[in-house]
Design a protein around this motif. Sequence first.
Motif, PDB file in Angstrom:
ATOM      1  N   GLY A  33     -13.818  21.376  -2.579  1.00 51.93           N
ATOM      2  CA  GLY A  33     -14.699  22.527  -2.388  1.00 51.93           C
ATOM      3  C   GLY A  33     -14.467  23.239  -1.075  1.00 51.93           C
ATOM      4  O   GLY A  33     -15.288  24.075  -0.665  1.00 51.93           O
ATOM      5  N   GLY A  34     -13.353  22.916  -0.401  1.00 44.28           N
ATOM      6  CA  GLY A  34     -13.066  23.525   0.886  1.00 44.28           C
ATOM      7  C   GLY A  34     -13.548  22.665   2.041  1.00 44.28           C
ATOM      8  O   GLY A  34     -14.269  21.680   1.860  1.00 44.28           O
ATOM      9  N   PHE A  35     -13.165  23.045   3.246  1.00 42.24           N
ATOM     10  CA  PHE A  35     -13.524  22.300   4.453  1.00 42.24           C
ATOM     11  C   PHE A  35     -14.900  22.749   4.941  1.00 42.24           C
ATOM     12  O   PHE A  35     -15.166  23.942   5.073  1.00 42.24           O
ATOM     13  CB  PHE A  35     -12.486  22.540   5.538  1.00 42.24           C
ATOM     14  CG  PHE A  35     -12.799  21.873   6.853  1.00 42.24           C
ATOM     15  CD1 PHE A  35     -12.404  20.573   7.094  1.00 42.24           C
ATOM     16  CD2 PHE A  35     -13.495  22.554   7.845  1.00 42.24           C
ATOM     17  CE1 PHE A  35     -12.678  19.949   8.304  1.00 42.24           C
ATOM     18  CE2 PHE A  35     -13.777  21.939   9.053  1.00 42.24           C
ATOM     19  CZ  PHE A  35     -13.370  20.640   9.280  1.00 42.24           C
ATOM     20  N   THR A  36     -15.789  21.790   5.208  1.00 37.15           N
ATOM     21  CA  THR A  36     -17.104  22.101   5.777  1.00 37.15           C
ATOM     22  C   THR A  36     -17.387  21.181   6.949  1.00 37.15           C
ATOM     23  O   THR A  36     -16.902  20.038   6.987  1.00 37.15           O
ATOM     24  CB  THR A  36     -18.235  21.940   4.737  1.00 37.15           C
ATOM     25  OG1 THR A  36     -18.363  20.553   4.379  1.00 37.15           O
ATOM     26  CG2 THR A  36     -17.965  22.774   3.486  1.00 37.15           C
ATOM     27  N   THR A  37     -18.166  21.669   7.888  1.00 36.94           N
ATOM     28  CA  THR A  37     -18.519  20.843   9.044  1.00 36.94           C
ATOM     29  C   THR A  37     -19.371  19.646   8.624  1.00 36.94           C
ATOM     30  O   THR A  37     -19.240  18.559   9.191  1.00 36.94           O
ATOM     31  CB  THR A  37     -19.272  21.679  10.093  1.00 36.94           C
ATOM     32  OG1 THR A  37     -20.426  22.269   9.491  1.00 36.94           O
ATOM     33  CG2 THR A  37     -18.386  22.790  10.635  1.00 36.94           C
ATOM     34  N   ALA A  38     -20.239  19.833   7.634  1.00 42.09           N
ATOM     35  CA  ALA A  38     -21.089  18.732   7.173  1.00 42.09           C
ATOM     36  C   ALA A  38     -20.247  17.603   6.586  1.00 42.09           C
ATOM     37  O   ALA A  38     -20.492  16.420   6.866  1.00 42.09           O
ATOM     38  CB  ALA A  38     -22.092  19.245   6.138  1.00 42.09           C
ATOM     39  N   ALA A  39     -19.244  17.966   5.780  1.00 44.32           N
ATOM     40  CA  ALA A  39     -18.379  16.948   5.181  1.00 44.32           C
ATOM     41  C   ALA A  39     -17.562  16.239   6.257  1.00 44.32           C
ATOM     42  O   ALA A  39     -17.323  15.022   6.182  1.00 44.32           O
ATOM     43  CB  ALA A  39     -17.469  17.581   4.143  1.00 44.32           C
ATOM     44  N   VAL A  67      -6.392  22.231  12.048  1.00 45.75           N
ATOM     45  CA  VAL A  67      -5.813  23.531  12.372  1.00 45.75           C
ATOM     46  C   VAL A  67      -6.867  24.312  13.159  1.00 45.75           C
ATOM     47  O   VAL A  67      -8.064  23.991  13.111  1.00 45.75           O
ATOM     48  CB  VAL A  67      -5.391  24.294  11.100  1.00 45.75           C
ATOM     49  CG1 VAL A  67      -4.268  23.551  10.403  1.00 45.75           C
ATOM     50  CG2 VAL A  67      -6.570  24.509  10.160  1.00 45.75           C
ATOM     51  N   PRO A  68      -6.456  25.323  13.922  1.00 39.45           N
ATOM     52  CA  PRO A  68      -7.410  26.044  14.779  1.00 39.45           C
ATOM     53  C   PRO A  68      -8.647  26.571  14.063  1.00 39.45           C
ATOM     54  O   PRO A  68      -9.760  26.520  14.615  1.00 39.45           O
ATOM     55  CB  PRO A  68      -6.560  27.187  15.351  1.00 39.45           C
ATOM     56  CG  PRO A  68      -5.185  26.607  15.424  1.00 39.45           C
ATOM     57  CD  PRO A  68      -5.057  25.771  14.180  1.00 39.45           C
ATOM     58  N   THR A  69      -8.500  27.072  12.846  1.00 39.42           N
ATOM     59  CA  THR A  69      -9.660  27.595  12.117  1.00 39.42           C
ATOM     60  C   THR A  69     -10.718  26.512  11.925  1.00 39.42           C
ATOM     61  O   THR A  69     -11.928  26.770  12.070  1.00 39.42           O
ATOM     62  CB  THR A  69      -9.227  28.142  10.746  1.00 39.42           C
ATOM     63  OG1 THR A  69      -8.258  29.174  10.933  1.00 39.42           O
ATOM     64  CG2 THR A  69     -10.414  28.724   9.999  1.00 39.42           C
ATOM     65  N   GLN A  70     -10.294  25.306  11.607  1.00 39.07           N
ATOM     66  CA  GLN A  70     -11.242  24.203  11.446  1.00 39.07           C
ATOM     67  C   GLN A  70     -11.930  23.874  12.765  1.00 39.07           C
ATOM     68  O   GLN A  70     -13.146  23.637  12.808  1.00 39.07           O
ATOM     69  CB  GLN A  70     -10.517  22.964  10.917  1.00 39.07           C
ATOM     70  CG  GLN A  70     -10.013  23.107   9.490  1.00 39.07           C
ATOM     71  CD  GLN A  70      -9.162  21.925   9.075  1.00 39.07           C
ATOM     72  OE1 GLN A  70      -8.324  21.453   9.843  1.00 39.07           O
ATOM     73  NE2 GLN A  70      -9.350  21.441   7.859  1.00 39.07           N
ATOM     74  N   LEU A  71     -11.158  23.865  13.849  1.00 39.25           N
ATOM     75  CA  LEU A  71     -11.739  23.561  15.155  1.00 39.25           C
ATOM     76  C   LEU A  71     -12.768  24.603  15.553  1.00 39.25           C
ATOM     77  O   LEU A  71     -13.831  24.269  16.098  1.00 39.25           O
ATOM     78  CB  LEU A  71     -10.635  23.467  16.210  1.00 39.25           C
ATOM     79  CG  LEU A  71     -11.085  23.085  17.625  1.00 39.25           C
ATOM     80  CD1 LEU A  71     -11.777  21.726  17.626  1.00 39.25           C
ATOM     81  CD2 LEU A  71      -9.898  23.082  18.589  1.00 39.25           C
ATOM     82  N   VAL A  72     -12.488  25.877  15.282  1.00 40.74           N
ATOM     83  CA  VAL A  72     -13.445  26.950  15.579  1.00 40.74           C
ATOM     84  C   VAL A  72     -14.765  26.690  14.868  1.00 40.74           C
ATOM     85  O   VAL A  72     -15.846  26.782  15.455  1.00 40.74           O
ATOM     86  CB  VAL A  72     -12.870  28.323  15.171  1.00 40.74           C
ATOM     87  CG1 VAL A  72     -13.957  29.399  15.208  1.00 40.74           C
ATOM     88  CG2 VAL A  72     -11.734  28.722  16.089  1.00 40.74           C
ATOM     89  N   ARG A  73     -14.703  26.342  13.588  1.00 39.32           N
ATOM     90  CA  ARG A  73     -15.918  26.109  12.807  1.00 39.32           C
ATOM     91  C   ARG A  73     -16.687  24.893  13.313  1.00 39.32           C
ATOM     92  O   ARG A  73     -17.917  24.904  13.387  1.00 39.32           O
ATOM     93  CB  ARG A  73     -15.552  25.923  11.328  1.00 39.32           C
ATOM     94  CG  ARG A  73     -14.974  27.172  10.677  1.00 39.32           C
ATOM     95  CD  ARG A  73     -14.585  26.895   9.241  1.00 39.32           C
ATOM     96  NE  ARG A  73     -13.931  28.041   8.622  1.00 39.32           N
ATOM     97  CZ  ARG A  73     -13.408  28.030   7.400  1.00 39.32           C
ATOM     98  NH1 ARG A  73     -13.455  26.915   6.678  1.00 39.32           N
ATOM     99  NH2 ARG A  73     -12.839  29.112   6.912  1.00 39.32           N
ATOM    100  N   LEU A  74     -15.962  23.838  13.660  1.00 42.89           N
ATOM    101  CA  LEU A  74     -16.627  22.620  14.125  1.00 42.89           C
ATOM    102  C   LEU A  74     -17.313  22.840  15.468  1.00 42.89           C
ATOM    103  O   LEU A  74     -18.433  22.344  15.694  1.00 42.89           O
ATOM    104  CB  LEU A  74     -15.615  21.483  14.224  1.00 42.89           C
ATOM    105  CG  LEU A  74     -15.096  20.949  12.881  1.00 42.89           C
ATOM    106  CD1 LEU A  74     -13.906  20.021  13.092  1.00 42.89           C
ATOM    107  CD2 LEU A  74     -16.208  20.231  12.129  1.00 42.89           C
TER     108      LEU A  74
END
Length: 369
Positions: free
Chosen positions: A110-116, A135-142
């Motif tokens: 279902g995609g990458f989520t901070t909760a998961a 990847v940078p996009t994930q780090l930004v969200r976290l």
Amino acid sequence: MEDLRSALEGSGPPVAPHAANGPAQPLPDELIDLPADLSLTIGTSGSTGRPKLAMLTSTALRASADATHQRLGGPGRWLLALPAHHIAGIQVLVRSVVAETTPVCMDLAGGFTTAAFATATAQITRGERAYTALVPTQLVRLLASADGCRALTRFDSVLLGGAAAPASLLARAKGFGVRVVTTYGMSETAGGCVYDGRALEISRVKLDDDGCIQLGGTTLAQGYLGEPELTAESFSRDSKGVAWFRTDDVGHLDGGDLVVDGRIDDQINTGGLKVVPGLVEAALVQLDTIAEAVVVGSRDEEWGQVVSAAVVVTDGNLPPTLEEVRCQLRGILPDHGLPRRLATMPELPLRGPGKPDRAAVRRLFEQSR
């Protein structure tokens, strides 16, 4: 994992990972002269856009895993937060096999989520050495989430690769106490082989006269499956027998550290002057109003190409105007590097594991003309 373990031990066939909802890797009609200890074929498109399969041996994969653990401070428990059919994801599993640990694997259907990510991190035993790769996009969200920040601090190191990481993002992570290690590499080098600008102990870096980056050492692939001519174009050996791979990137050395300026074919020629998109992107994200940026060259009758920037605005700010951006960057960038077109987006288009989709951004500017 069992198939991967068998492949690395030489007791099973090579692994050929692909997306769960995608087709299997297409194999050439004739498979000859395969490496004796071939363990993995992994997809890569490089600058051609045509899928190729890099051939990685058990020797290369194990050497990469051992060198990574040596650089990070020792083996540990890995969290898989990237698709395993990309080299950065499969290497998390390879390192787990080599370290004889069981990885924690996120369900990314279902995609990458901070909760998961936070839930998966909680499965790692307290006090256990822990690593992940993002990847940078994930780090930004976290970093934008309290739960994400707490989860990130649980890791002894967070490998960050797949795309350029702005200095502001790295500084923000450091401010939260997150130990980020930037990585540079590709499928042809068994993933990251340059950490924080320095090659792993078993790897080599050199620049040719045009600044093109070449990577060498034990982790290199044995060429492309069923592509002998393309292999000969990209891979070589020097007079000392060291294997080298010619990348599609240009860069420079800063105090001995490798700085990747960007891809050769992404450079913008505006009025006869060259502009490296990565340098403009780095300047843009230093502005308070801009969180993310992708810069491309778009066609122009007068200049041939002009610098065009697609940006994501930081929370709580109004989108800046083109003139505001140019005014703020004047003196930081040369005049020919200042954007002449600007578009704001809710999020940047991506391809693969967090790489900006520059082709999609170019189409955006072509359609808006």
